[in-house]
Enzyme design. Structure first.
Site, mmCIF file in Angstrom:
data_model
loop_
_atom_site.group_PDB
_atom_site.id
_atom_site.type_symbol
_atom_site.label_atom_id
_atom_site.label_comp_id
_atom_site.label_asym_id
_atom_site.label_seq_id
_atom_site.Cartn_x
_atom_site.Cartn_y
_atom_site.Cartn_z
ATOM 1 N N HIS A 92 -4.436 63.348 120.736
ATOM 2 C CA HIS A 92 -3.118 62.805 120.423
ATOM 3 C C HIS A 92 -2.719 61.671 121.362
ATOM 4 O O HIS A 92 -1.565 61.259 121.392
ATOM 5 C CB HIS A 92 -2.064 63.924 120.482
ATOM 6 C CG HIS A 92 -0.895 63.720 119.582
ATOM 7 N ND1 HIS A 92 0.289 63.164 119.995
ATOM 8 C CD2 HIS A 92 -0.730 63.987 118.270
ATOM 9 C CE1 HIS A 92 1.142 63.108 118.992
ATOM 10 N NE2 HIS A 92 0.553 63.596 117.932
ATOM 11 N N ASP A 157 7.847 68.281 122.575
ATOM 12 C CA ASP A 157 8.463 68.336 121.247
ATOM 13 C C ASP A 157 7.457 68.771 120.184
ATOM 14 O O ASP A 157 7.822 69.434 119.214
ATOM 15 C CB ASP A 157 9.040 66.974 120.879
ATOM 16 C CG ASP A 157 10.328 66.667 121.621
ATOM 17 O OD1 ASP A 157 11.022 67.614 122.028
ATOM 18 O OD2 ASP A 157 10.643 65.483 121.809
ATOM 19 N N GLU A 268 18.579 66.651 123.826
ATOM 20 C CA GLU A 268 17.914 65.389 123.549
ATOM 21 C C GLU A 268 18.905 64.484 122.820
ATOM 22 O O GLU A 268 19.961 64.938 122.351
ATOM 23 C CB GLU A 268 16.643 65.574 122.704
ATOM 24 C CG GLU A 268 15.485 66.155 123.483
ATOM 25 C CD GLU A 268 14.156 66.098 122.744
ATOM 26 O OE1 GLU A 268 13.151 66.542 123.317
ATOM 27 O OE2 GLU A 268 14.112 65.608 121.596
#
Length: 526
Positions: A92, A157, A268
């Protein structure tokens, strides 16, 4: 001729290792002719960013840390002084950080997926923790710990990332203000250093390697196992989103929320630029917003959203949560009546980005190029950074979310390799730092190769302006083109970084995709 000779030597090396040990190699047809297995190295030559494509000469799928150690020992003692090694978890990364051009990629997911949970009070355990292999995804760890009523304290997240991968960078999310990043919630590591040594390290045992590896970008060793601190897991979460049209108020209220750590568990924020970002923003939120008709009429206005969450107490008293929610919201000055709340399971809340992933996959917008930029911005420079960002992007055509939320510097350990902004005006005084994640996608239907290069150029301009003393930001998941810029990134800690590299990976075998060091010959006098 020289290239062909190098390739031949690499193929001989890999073949010898494959024949003389139980290591499982996947070999590239380009270099190994008829010596093919069912898989190729193609997956190891790309990542989520889809910006860099650096094919390795071979891929190792180890069955134990010992096999990684054997590989690194062999390379350190051999004359194959151009071969480098990169560990790959979920793949990723954005800028080829887990790639190794003409080197060897170690697929960490092939390690046995071991998760052992130790509950507080069992035997000599003073706290609850889990021993987990470095290639395990966080979502797998969450599922197993929830069976025991436990969970890690700090998250990213997106949960489909490897434990070793996020610990090599930092690991941040909306819980970071409260518990610190994931690297602040680790009790112990097993690391294979660049010299091939298998070391168990902690704050009290081989502590220099422990702190070096945490946030160390894979430069000092490959994390093969980690001991993760656990806490009691809530059953449900009250998940709230409130909207603002004033940036300073948006900033102030995020800071207010993180000051209420006894009540608030997650904070957030998002910048809402256009209709597309509004819809994608709500794809994971189980509520139908009736917000912002001005966006639909083409207004250039920019809006902001604070997202916060409150965990249900373990006795699951709903009235208590409602009281906490009322106390919090009475102090907020959001655009009334634009506040939305839902109740979801703890697992569904933590796994919320998976819903966004499924939505993007269904529309063909997940496997595209991602010219992402992640920054740490000091509170004193955040308004200037917002202005800089809006000067360099086109709000009407921007695709993807922009996250912005506060963390606290005193939740990070300065002995670790990860870098936060240094306060040049009053060192040590400014504790609040904002995470800014510019997570745009390069839709191939609307963004050509030239367009992608333009977006990357925009990112470089933002980084150059944001890292100067006027704003004083630092890159998170940093990417620089030469060592001079890396030296500036680490600032006063650069010499420590160099010393640790010399100690744990003196031949510069590891993590070539970061672009920090060049491979050193074992016979070099450097």
């Amino acid at each position: 001729m020289e290239f062909a000779l190098v390739c031949t030597r690499i193929s001989i090396l890999v073949l010898l290792l494959a024949l003389s040990s139980p290591c499982k190699f996947i070999q590239s047809p380009m270099y190994f002719g008829p010596l093919k297995f069912l898989q190729s190295t193609s997956s190891a030559s790309l990542d989520f960013g889809k910006i860099f494509f650096n094919p390795p000469s071979a891929v190792l799928r180890p069955q134990s840390p010992k096999e990684i150690s054997q590989l690194l020992n062999f390379l350190g003692a051999s004359s194959f002084n151009k071969v480098t090694v990169a560990a790959r978890g979920a793949g990723h990364s954005i800028h080829g950080q887990a790639q190794a051009l003409n080197g060897i990629v170690v697929e960490m997911e092939s390690l046995p997926n071991s998760i052992k949970i130790h509950k507080k009070g069992d035997g000599e355990s003073e706290c609850s923790y889990a021993d987990v292999s470095g290639g395990t995804f966080w979502v797998e760890l969450l599922r197993e710990t929830l069976k025991e009523g436990l969970a890690p304290r700090s998250w990213t997240d997106y949960l489909y990332l490897s434990v070793g991968g996020t610990l090599s960078n930092g690991g941040i999310s909306g819980q970071t203000f409260k518990y610190g990043p994931q690297i602040s919630n680790v009790l112990q590591l097993d690391v294979v250093t660049g010299k091939g040594e298998i070391v168990t390290c902690s704050p009290t045992q081989s502590s220099e390697l422990f702190y070096a590896a945490l946030g160390g970008l894979g430069q000092f060793g490959i994390i093969t196992s980690a001991r993760i601190l656990l806490q009691d897991a809530p059953q449900k979460v009250k998940w709230i989103r409130a909207f603002y049209d004033d940036f300073e108020m948006f900033m102030e209220e995020q800071q207010l929320l993180i000051s209420m750590a006894d009540k608030v568990d997650y904070v957030e924020g998002f910048i809402i630029l256009n209709e597309q970002s509004l819809h994608s923003f709500f794809s994971s939120f189980p509520s139908n917003p009736d917000f912002m008709p001005h966006l639909h009429s083409g207004s250039p206005a920019v809006y902001y959203c604070i997202e916060f969450a409150v965990h249900y107490p373990f006795d699951d008293e709903e009235s208590k949560i409602d009281d906490v929610f009322e106390v919090i919201t009475r102090k907020l000055r959001f655009m009334r009546p634009f506040i939305y709340s839902v109740e979801v399971s703890y697992f569904d809340f933590l796994n919320r980005v998976r819903m966004e992933e499924m939505s993007l996959r269904s529309s063909g917008l997940w496997d595209v190029s991602h010219p992402w930029l992640n920054m740490f911005v000091p509170r004193s420079g955040i308004t200037q950074f917002r202005d800089l960002l809006l000067e360099n992007i086109s709000p009407s055509t921007f695709e993807g979310p922009i996250l912005i939320y506060p963390i606290l510097k005193d939740k990070w350990n300065a002995n670790m390799s990860a870098m936060l902004p240094e306060d040049s005006t009053s060192p040590g005084k400014e504790n609040v730092v904002f995470v800014v994640a510019i997570l745009r996608s390069a839709n191939p239907n609307t963004c050509s190769t030239k367009c992608l290069k333009g977006l990357l150029h925009q990112n470089r301009l933002i980084v150059e302006a944001a890292t100067n003393p006027r704003i004083g930001a630092k890159q998170y998941l940093p990417h620089y083109s030469h060592q001079g810029l890396w030296s500036e990134h680490f600032g006063g800690r650069w010499n420590r970084f160099l010393a640790r590299k010399s100690k744990f990976d003196p031949l510069h075998i590891l993590a070539p995709g970061q672009g920090i060091f060049s491979r050193v010959s074992p016979h070099s006098t450097e």
